[in-house]
Design a protein around this motif. Structure first.
Motif, PDB file in Angstrom:
ATOM      1  N   CYS A 247       0.830  -1.197   0.000  1.00 47.93           N
ATOM      2  CA  CYS A 247       0.000   0.000   0.000  1.00 47.93           C
ATOM      3  C   CYS A 247       0.864   1.246   0.000  1.00 47.93           C
ATOM      4  N   ASP A 248       0.494   2.215  -0.846  1.00 48.27           N
ATOM      5  CA  ASP A 248       1.205   3.505  -0.905  1.00 48.27           C
ATOM      6  C   ASP A 248       0.376   4.631  -0.299  1.00 48.27           C
ATOM      7  N   LYS A 249      -0.729   4.297   0.371  1.00 47.59           N
ATOM      8  CA  LYS A 249      -1.662   5.349   0.762  1.00 47.59           C
ATOM      9  C   LYS A 249      -1.321   6.006   2.102  1.00 47.59           C
ATOM     10  N   PHE A 250      -0.663   5.277   2.977  1.00 46.28           N
ATOM     11  CA  PHE A 250      -0.235   5.835   4.262  1.00 46.28           C
ATOM     12  C   PHE A 250      -1.335   6.538   5.041  1.00 46.28           C
ATOM     13  N   CYS A 251      -2.435   5.864   5.282  1.00 43.88           N
ATOM     14  CA  CYS A 251      -3.422   6.387   6.230  1.00 43.88           C
ATOM     15  C   CYS A 251      -2.690   6.497   7.575  1.00 43.88           C
ATOM     16  N   THR A 252      -3.008   7.547   8.332  1.00 46.45           N
ATOM     17  CA  THR A 252      -2.135   7.861   9.479  1.00 46.45           C
ATOM     18  C   THR A 252      -2.230   6.856  10.629  1.00 46.45           C
ATOM     19  N   TYR A 253      -3.234   5.980  10.610  1.00 45.64           N
ATOM     20  CA  TYR A 253      -3.400   4.997  11.693  1.00 45.64           C
ATOM     21  C   TYR A 253      -2.820   3.637  11.345  1.00 45.64           C
ATOM     22  N   CYS A 254      -2.365   3.424  10.099  1.00 45.59           N
ATOM     23  CA  CYS A 254      -2.247   2.064   9.571  1.00 45.59           C
ATOM     24  C   CYS A 254      -0.810   1.579   9.381  1.00 45.59           C
ATOM     25  N   VAL A 255      -0.579   0.320   9.740  1.00 47.03           N
ATOM     26  CA  VAL A 255       0.765  -0.261   9.634  1.00 47.03           C
ATOM     27  C   VAL A 255       1.037  -0.921   8.279  1.00 47.03           C
ATOM     28  N   VAL A 256       0.000  -1.136   7.485  1.00 46.77           N
ATOM     29  CA  VAL A 256       0.166  -1.960   6.276  1.00 46.77           C
ATOM     30  C   VAL A 256       1.275  -1.470   5.335  1.00 46.77           C
ATOM     31  N   PRO A 257       1.388  -0.144   5.066  1.00 49.33           N
ATOM     32  CA  PRO A 257       2.464   0.285   4.165  1.00 49.33           C
ATOM     33  C   PRO A 257       3.850  -0.111   4.683  1.00 49.33           C
ATOM     34  N   TYR A 258       3.985  -0.268   6.018  1.00 52.44           N
ATOM     35  CA  TYR A 258       5.289  -0.641   6.588  1.00 52.44           C
ATOM     36  C   TYR A 258       5.475  -2.164   6.604  1.00 52.44           C
ATOM     37  N   THR A 259       4.394  -2.903   6.841  1.00 49.76           N
ATOM     38  CA  THR A 259       4.554  -4.359   6.960  1.00 49.76           C
ATOM     39  C   THR A 259       4.510  -5.053   5.605  1.00 49.76           C
ATOM     40  N   ARG A 260       3.784  -4.478   4.648  1.00 50.05           N
ATOM     41  CA  ARG A 260       3.650  -5.145   3.353  1.00 50.05           C
ATOM     42  C   ARG A 260       4.399  -4.430   2.241  1.00 50.05           C
ATOM     43  N   GLY A 261       4.932  -3.253   2.546  1.00 48.09           N
ATOM     44  CA  GLY A 261       5.728  -2.551   1.549  1.00 48.09           C
ATOM     45  C   GLY A 261       4.900  -1.806   0.520  1.00 48.09           C
ATOM     46  N   ALA A 262       5.590  -1.356  -0.541  1.00 47.81           N
ATOM     47  CA  ALA A 262       4.959  -0.536  -1.580  1.00 47.81           C
ATOM     48  C   ALA A 262       3.999  -1.375  -2.421  1.00 47.81           C
ATOM     49  N   GLU A 263       3.082  -0.657  -3.089  1.00 43.51           N
ATOM     50  CA  GLU A 263       2.108  -1.344  -3.952  1.00 43.51           C
ATOM     51  C   GLU A 263       2.797  -2.037  -5.118  1.00 43.51           C
ATOM     52  N   ILE A 264       2.519  -3.313  -5.295  1.00 35.73           N
ATOM     53  CA  ILE A 264       2.963  -4.006  -6.511  1.00 35.73           C
ATOM     54  C   ILE A 264       1.783  -4.808  -7.062  1.00 35.73           C
ATOM     55  N   SER A 265       1.762  -4.919  -8.402  1.00 35.97           N
ATOM     56  CA  SER A 265       0.726  -5.723  -9.056  1.00 35.97           C
ATOM     57  C   SER A 265       1.394  -6.944  -9.650  1.00 35.97           C
ATOM     58  N   ARG A 266       0.825  -8.099  -9.437  1.00 32.70           N
ATOM     59  CA  ARG A 266       1.374  -9.312 -10.070  1.00 32.70           C
ATOM     60  C   ARG A 266       1.048  -9.299 -11.567  1.00 32.70           C
ATOM     61  N   PRO A 267       1.927  -9.896 -12.398  1.00 34.46           N
ATOM     62  CA  PRO A 267       1.704  -9.841 -13.848  1.00 34.46           C
ATOM     63  C   PRO A 267       0.457 -10.594 -14.299  1.00 34.46           C
ATOM     64  N   TRP A 268      -0.162 -10.045 -15.315  1.00 31.64           N
ATOM     65  CA  TRP A 268      -1.387 -10.561 -15.945  1.00 31.64           C
ATOM     66  C   TRP A 268      -1.342 -12.066 -16.189  1.00 31.64           C
ATOM     67  N   SER A 269      -0.309 -12.513 -16.940  1.00 30.56           N
ATOM     68  CA  SER A 269      -0.328 -13.914 -17.366  1.00 30.56           C
ATOM     69  C   SER A 269      -0.157 -14.857 -16.178  1.00 30.56           C
ATOM     70  N   ASP A 270       0.624 -14.447 -15.166  1.00 23.80           N
ATOM     71  CA  ASP A 270       0.760 -15.286 -13.962  1.00 23.80           C
ATOM     72  C   ASP A 270      -0.608 -15.477 -13.307  1.00 23.80           C
ATOM     73  N   LEU A 271      -1.385 -14.389 -13.298  1.00 26.28           N
ATOM     74  CA  LEU A 271      -2.681 -14.430 -12.601  1.00 26.28           C
ATOM     75  C   LEU A 271      -3.690 -15.259 -13.372  1.00 26.28           C
ATOM     76  N   VAL A 272      -3.714 -15.068 -14.694  1.00 29.56           N
ATOM     77  CA  VAL A 272      -4.655 -15.852 -15.498  1.00 29.56           C
ATOM     78  C   VAL A 272      -4.285 -17.343 -15.380  1.00 29.56           C
ATOM     79  N   ASP A 273      -2.981 -17.634 -15.411  1.00 28.59           N
ATOM     80  CA  ASP A 273      -2.545 -19.037 -15.288  1.00 28.59           C
ATOM     81  C   ASP A 273      -2.907 -19.603 -13.912  1.00 28.59           C
TER      82      ASP A 273
END
Ligand code: SAH
Ligand code: SF4
Ligand code: F3S
Length: 445
Positions: A158-184
Motif C-alpha cells: 500500500c502507498d496510501k499511508f493512512c495515518t493509523y495504519c501499519v500496512v504500508p510498513y509491513t507489506r511494503g509498496a504497492e505491486i501488481s502481479r503480472p497478468w499472465s501469472d494471474l490468469v494461469d
C-alpha cells in the motif's frame, strides 16, 4: 531442495484474507518439501504462526499463543512466526519469545525451507527482506483445492499511508502481479476444482498490468479475462480503496455476470475532518458518489465497509457523521473497530487520544446500527429464489452452508448434495447473520 522428511506442520492464520492466501501457499510449499499437514488434534513438529499487526490485540495474541505451544512430552515444536508481526518486529520477537526459531516476513516466505534448515542446525533464522524478485516466481504451482472458493492475491502492499495504519510498513509498496501469472493461476485453481475466485489485495482495485498483447489493463480488464475461464462461476474482489474505483471497474459491475453483486469499500469515518486527519484522501461526498454510481451500474449490489471509531480528536459530532453515512448507505454487513494506536504511525502520537470508555460506547452504538442493517438486508431476501454455492457442511445432519451472490450464508438441509454444488434455493427465513432456505433445484453438477 531441503531433505525430504515425514514431519507434520500446522499453519495458524491471523488477520486478513491475504494472510489466508499466504498460509495456503506456505502449506503447499511445505507439502512440496515432503512434510504433511497435521490433522485436528494431531501434534505438529513445525507450527507457523502467520501473524497480523493491524491492531494491538491481534499483534499481542501471538505471544500468548506461542507460550501455549508445547508437545505432549513437554518439548517445544519448531516455531516460525510469519506475517506482519514478523515484518514489523523482526529480531525483537525471538528476544521476547526465545522458543521462536524462525521469523519470516510476508515477502520472504518462499525461503521458509532454507530457514527451516538453519533452525534445524540450532541457529535462529530471520528473513524480513523485501526482495525485488517476486516470491511468486519460485512458489510451487497451485494444487487441487479442498474448497470450491479460493483466494488469489493479485496486488500487494500500500502507498496510501493512512495515518493509523501499519500496512504500508509491513507489506511494503504497492505491486501488481503480472497478468499472465494471474490468469494461469486462476486456471490452475479452476482445474483444481475451484468455482469461485476472490481476487485479493490491500488495495486490490489499484491493480494494473499489461495483457498478453501489451495493452494496459486495470482490475476490470483482469476480471473480464477471468470471466472467460470455463468452469469458473463467480468472481469477487477485496479490499478496495474509494479513490481507485475507476469508471471502468464500476461499469464492470453492470456488465460481467460472473462478477458478484457485492462490494467491500471501507470509508472508516463519515466526518470530513476525521477523514482528513486519517489522510484518507477522499471525502464523505466523494465516497457516497462512488456508491451512487456503483448502484446505478448494479442496482442490487450489496455494500460492505470498514469503520474505525475513536480516532484521535473524534468528537461526538464527528461520530454522528459516521452514523449518518451508515444510515445513508444501508450496508449489507460491515466491520468496525476501536482505534488502536500502532507504533511508528503518525496517529499514535496525535493529541486528543480518546478514552477506552468513549470508544466502547461509540462502538456499541455503531455496531447496533450495522447489525440492524444486516438483519434488514437478510430479511428482504426472504421469499426470493437465488443461487448458492455450497461451501461447507453445517452442524445438523444433512445440512450444508452456501453463499448467495451477495455473500450471505444460507443453511439448507437436502439429500444427495456435495460441497461445490451450485444450487437454486428459496429463501424462507432470515436471522441476523444468516438465512435458511429450501432446495428448489440443482444448477450445475
Ligand atoms: N486497505 C484496506 C484495509 C486494510 S486494514 C483499506 O484501506 O480499506 C483493514 C481495516 O483495519 C481497515 O479498513 C481499518 O478499518 C482497520 N484498521 C487499520 N488500522 C487500524 C488501527 N490502527 N486501529 C483500528 N482499526 C484499524
Ligand atoms: Fe492501510 Fe490506508 Fe493502505 Fe488501507 S489504504 S492498507 S487503511 S494505509
Ligand atoms: Fe494484518 Fe498484515 Fe493483513 S497487518 S490485516 S495481516 S496486511
Amino acid at each position: 531442495m531441503t531433505q525430504a522428511n515425514s514431519k507434520k506442520f500446522r499453519v495458524k492464520n491471523y488477520g486478513c484474507q491475504m494472510n489466508v492466501y499466504d498460509g495456503e501457499r506456505m502449506s503447499e510449499m511445505l507439502v512440496d518439501q515432503g512434510m504433511s499437514g497435521a490433522s485436528d488434534g494431531e501434534e505438529a513438529d513445525l507450527v507457523v504462526l502467520n501473524t497480523c499487526h493491524i491492531r494491538e490485540k491481534a499483534a499481542e495474541k501471538v505471544y500468548s499463543d506461542i507460550g501455549r505451544l508445547r508437545k505432549k512430552d513437554g518439548s517445544s515444536p519448531m516455531i516460525a512466526v510469519a506475517g506482519c508481526v514478523a515484518q514489523a518486529e523482526g529480531k525483537e520477537i525471538s528476544r521476547r519469545a526465545p522458543s521462536v526459531n524462525i521469523v519470516v516476513g510476508p515477502q520472504a516466505y518462499h525461503r521458509l525451507p532454507e530457514l527451516i534448515d538453519t533452525a534445524k542446525s540450532g541457529k535462529k533464522a530471520l528473513d524480513t527482506d523485501m526482495p525485488t524478485a517476486s516470491k511468486f516466481d519460485v512458489l510451487p504451482t497451485r494444487k487441487k483445492q479442498a474448497r470450491p472458493s479460493a483466494f488469489l492475491t493479485v496486488q500487494e502492499g500500500c502507498d496510501k499511508f493512512c495515518t493509523y495504519c501499519v500496512v504500508p510498513y509491513t507489506r511494503g509498496a504497492e505491486i501488481s502481479r503480472p497478468w499472465s501469472d494471474l490468469v494461469d493461476e486462476a486456471k490452475a485453481l479452476v482445474d483444481g476444482g475451484v468455482k469461485e475466485i476472490t481476487l485479493l489485495g490491500q488495495n486490490v482495485n489499484a491493480w494494473t498490468g499489461e495483457d498478453r498483447k501489451g495493452a494496459s489493463q486495470g482490475l476490470d480488464g483482469l476480471i473480464r479475462a477471468l470471466d472467460k475461464i470455463g468452469g469458473l462461476e463467480r468472481i469477487r474482489y477485496t479490499t478496495s480503496h474509494p479513490n481507485d474505483m475507476t469508471d471502468a471497474l464500476i461499469n464492470a459491475h453492470g456488465e460481467i455476470p460472473k462478477l458478484m453483486p457485492y462490494l467491500h469499500l471501507p470509508v472508516q469515518s463519515g466526518s470530513n475532518s476525521i477523514l482528513k486527519a486519517m489522510n484518507r484522501s477522499h471525502s464523505r461526498d466523494s465516497y457516497l458518489d462512488v456508491l451512487r454510481r456503483v448502484r446505478e451500474a448494479r442496482p442490487d449490489i450489496a455494500l460492505s465497509g470498514d469503520f474505525i471509531v475513536g480516532f484521535p480528536g473524534e468528537t461526538e459530532a464527528d461520530f454522528e457523521d459516521t452514523l449518518s453515512i451508515i444510515r445513508e448507505t444501508e450496508y449489507s454487513q460491515a466491520y468496525s473497530f476501536k482505534y488502536s494506536p500502532r507504533p511508528g504511525t503518525p496517529a499514535a502520537t496525535m493529541d486528543n487520544q480518546l478514552s477506552r470508555e468513549v470508544m466502547d460506547e461509540r462502538l456499541q452504538r455503531l455496531q447496533a446500527l450495522l447489525n440492524e442493517q444486516q438483519h434488514d438486508f437478510n430479511k428482504q431476501l426472504v421469499g426470493r429464489k437465488t443461487d448458492i454455492l455450497l461451501e461447507r457442511v453445517g452442524k445438523l445432519e444433512g445440512q450444508f452452508v452456501g453463499k448467495t451472490p451477495w455473500l450471505t450464508s444460507v443453511h439448507i438441509v437436502a439429500p444427495n448434495l456435495s460441497i461445490g454444488d451450485m444450487v437454486s434455493v428459496d429463501i424462507e427465513s432470515a436471522g441476523p447473520n444468516s438465512l435458511a432456505g429450501q432446495l428448489s433445484e440443482r444448477i450445475a453438477a
